[in-house]
Design a protein around this motif. Structure first.
Motif, PDB file in Angstrom:
ATOM      1  N   ASP A 259       0.867  -1.170   0.000  1.00  0.00           N
ATOM      2  CA  ASP A 259       0.000   0.000   0.000  1.00  0.00           C
ATOM      3  C   ASP A 259       0.907   1.224   0.000  1.00  0.00           C
ATOM      4  O   ASP A 259       1.765   1.352   0.882  1.00  0.00           O
ATOM      5  CB  ASP A 259      -0.887  -0.006   1.257  1.00  0.00           C
ATOM      6  N   ASP A 285      -3.967   3.382  -7.518  1.00  0.00           N
ATOM      7  CA  ASP A 285      -4.485   2.730  -6.317  1.00  0.00           C
ATOM      8  C   ASP A 285      -5.728   1.949  -6.707  1.00  0.00           C
ATOM      9  O   ASP A 285      -6.612   2.482  -7.380  1.00  0.00           O
ATOM     10  CB  ASP A 285      -4.868   3.758  -5.253  1.00  0.00           C
ATOM     11  N   SER A 316      -5.056  -1.814   5.092  1.00  0.00           N
ATOM     12  CA  SER A 316      -5.449  -0.820   4.105  1.00  0.00           C
ATOM     13  C   SER A 316      -6.557  -1.366   3.207  1.00  0.00           C
ATOM     14  O   SER A 316      -6.698  -2.585   3.044  1.00  0.00           O
ATOM     15  CB  SER A 316      -4.250  -0.419   3.240  1.00  0.00           C
TER      16      SER A 316
END
Length: 546
Positions: A259, A285, A316
């Protein structure tokens, strides 16, 4: 309570030196691993005031510090580090962040702390790498007295008794990627090795000492022949169309996604290099359900530090998806769009990628246009031999014959005959322009600023200055004067500068990352409309937005 990982490592060493008198007096250790399969695996515990407790519960305890623990325990290299969450709070020992035991005394440096997470460390107990540039490189040593825990005996290995298959077993045993270099005395030498039998690994073994070895012993091994080994970073891209595209994953005991808050192409380029892929093309992302990930500080990615050593566990809902080119790359340039051109001429063999520079005489402007488009940059602006260094005579020896419409350089035809030689200083150096444009204006020098990172998107004005806006005009060959307006973004995805990047035109690709998805419920963030080559106020570094 988190600490800088390098500082944490230093404090561990200071604590060790600060306790030498106590350890000598009591003939007892102050640090141990408990509950594991061997003395070199388990939960980290520290002894203070006669009491053993779990230690170092903060997020910043990373593989670099775990390696110091393994070294102190006379175990092998650090293989994995796990954070285990407890369902209740426990008493722990924690070392104060800024404290020197010799100055303040140990009691003032150690805090009693309540926490709910402990560190589980696994060290290899049969092999280790010493004096390397990372935890995955160094002079190989084998523990040949493993059964006697009180008398561990480590020795280097003779180069003649060790080959590529043996190296593959060692790298896997240490939790690293495949071997990338194997050479005698690569990381120093300490006299003739004691281990004198030839390893005969088949490559599938889980540990080096599981391999067969020769019955006969070597009578001697020349100095300078101790095995030096470099293993690659244990990272990979999964779920993409090739090995050079997909979700970025890192292995520290187990594979997890990475992440990367604020990662941009600048960091993606580092990952692509570790993967032995080409240039970084795109980064995004991607949403996922909350899951365990590895998180790596940006400054450590930039510095070229091994990713595995400073990653920390986190939770995450996003993961990084990277796309690297798998056939061409630019090296040693001043930006992501410049450098010495290299071509992967062994692309079909994923385990043995082979990169080579290209001779200037075998490459022309049309070829350059294909390369620049393939790596996501603008048209070529400079093509010159050895512009970005030279690496001897290129291996690639056929002339490229691109027509200009091809999507990749290796889709182009090439000559049937091979070049017999290429003079040093003639390796292709290429500079492509940044993929920047102005759209919707009265000319190509006016309009809304857009940048291409996989796809064209407008640029949010956040943190941009008038000086930087003028630099975009200059890069587009539209003069150095600029007038600026802010326009509504019309509810579409934008690129935005990440914090503290120092955005200028030549680093736009490296700094723009954040995707702002505008919904009808949000106030639309403004985008930048430029009109170049007009008289304007003096350029300054004041933000365009208050």
């Amino acid at each position: 309570m988190d600490m800088n990982p390098l500082l944490l490592l230093m404090l561990l060493m200071l604590w060790s030196s600060g306790l030498q008198a106590e350890v000598k007096h009591n003939s007892k250790e102050f640090l141990r691993l408990v509950g594991g399969a061997s003395r070199c695996a388990g939960t980290l515990e520290l002894k203070h005031q006669g009491e053993w407790r779990p230690g170092f519960g903060g997020d910043s305890f990373q593989m670099k510090a775990a390696a110091a623990v393994c070294e102190h325990l006379n175990c092998g290299s650090a293989v994995s580090l796990r954070r285990i969450e407890m369902s209740y709070s426990i008493s722990m020992w924690l070392l104060r962040e800024v404290c020197h035991p010799s100055d303040y005394g140990l009691p003032r440096c150690v805090l009693s702390w309540g926490g709910s997470s402990v560190r589980e460390i696994t060290c290899s107990d049969s092999v280790r790498l010493l004096n390397g540039t990372s935890l995955c490189s160094g002079r190989l040593e084998v523990n040949y007295n493993q059964s006697n825990q009180s008398k561990q005996s480590w020795t280097s290995v003779c180069e003649a008794d060790f080959d590529q298959q043996d190296a593959e077993v060692v790298c896997r045993e240490l939790g690293c990627g495949p071997p990338s270099a194997l050479q005698g005395a690569l990381y120093g030498d300490v006299g003739a090795p004691v281990w004198s039998k030839e390893f005969q690994c088949e490559g599938h073994e889980s540990a080096l000492l599981d391999c067969r070895s020769s019955n006969s012993t070597r009578s001697s091994c020349s100095p300078g022949k101790a095995v030096g080994l470099t293993c690659s970073e244990p990272i990979r891209l999964v779920g993409g169309a090739s090995r050079c595209a997909g979700t970025l994953e890192l292995k520290i005991g187990e594979w997890r996604p990475v992440d990367g808050p604020n990662w941009a192409l600048k960091e993606a380029a580092v990952a692509c290099k570790h993967l032995d892929c080409g240039s970084a093309l795109a980064i995004e992302d991607r949403q996922s359900s909350d899951r365990a990930v590895w998180r790596i500080p940006l400054n450590l990615v930039w510095s070229g530090s091994p990713l595995r050593e400073f990653a920390r566990s986190a939770i995450s809902s996003t993961v990084l998806y990277l796309t690297c080119s798998d056939s061409v790359r630019l090296l040693n340039g001043t930006s992501l769009c410049s450098g010495r051109l290299e071509v992967n001429y062994n692309q079909s063999n994923q385990s043995k990628q082979s990169w080579t520079s290209v001779c200037e005489a075998d490459f022309d402007q049309q070829d350059a246009e294909v390369v620049c488009r393939e790596i996501g940059c603008g048209p070529p602006s400079s093509l010159q031999g050895a512009l970005y260094g030279d690496m001897g005579a290129p291996v690639w020896s056929k002339e490229f014959q691109c027509e200009g419409h091809e999507s990749t350089l290796l889709d182009c035809r090439s000559s049937n005959s091979t070049r017999s030689s290429c003079s040093p200083g003639k390796a292709v150096g290429l500079t492509c322009s940044e993929p920047i444009r102005l759209v919707g204006g009265a000319s190509r020098c006016a309009g809304i600023l857009e940048v291409k990172l996989g796809e064209w998107r407008p640029v949010h004005t956040l943190r941009l200055t008038l000086k930087e806006a003028a630099a975009f005009c200059e890069h587009l060959n539209c003069g150095s004067d600029v007038s600026v307006k802010q326009r509504n973004s019309s509810n579409r995805p934008l690129w935005a500068p990440r914090p503290y990047c120092g955005l200028t035109y030549f680093s736009a690709m490296g700094c723009l990352k954040h995707t702002i998805i505008v919904s009808s419920s949000w106030r639309s963030p403004p985008v930048l409309e430029l009109t170049c080559s007009v008289r304007s106020c003096k350029h300054n570094n004041s933000p365009l937005l208050p």
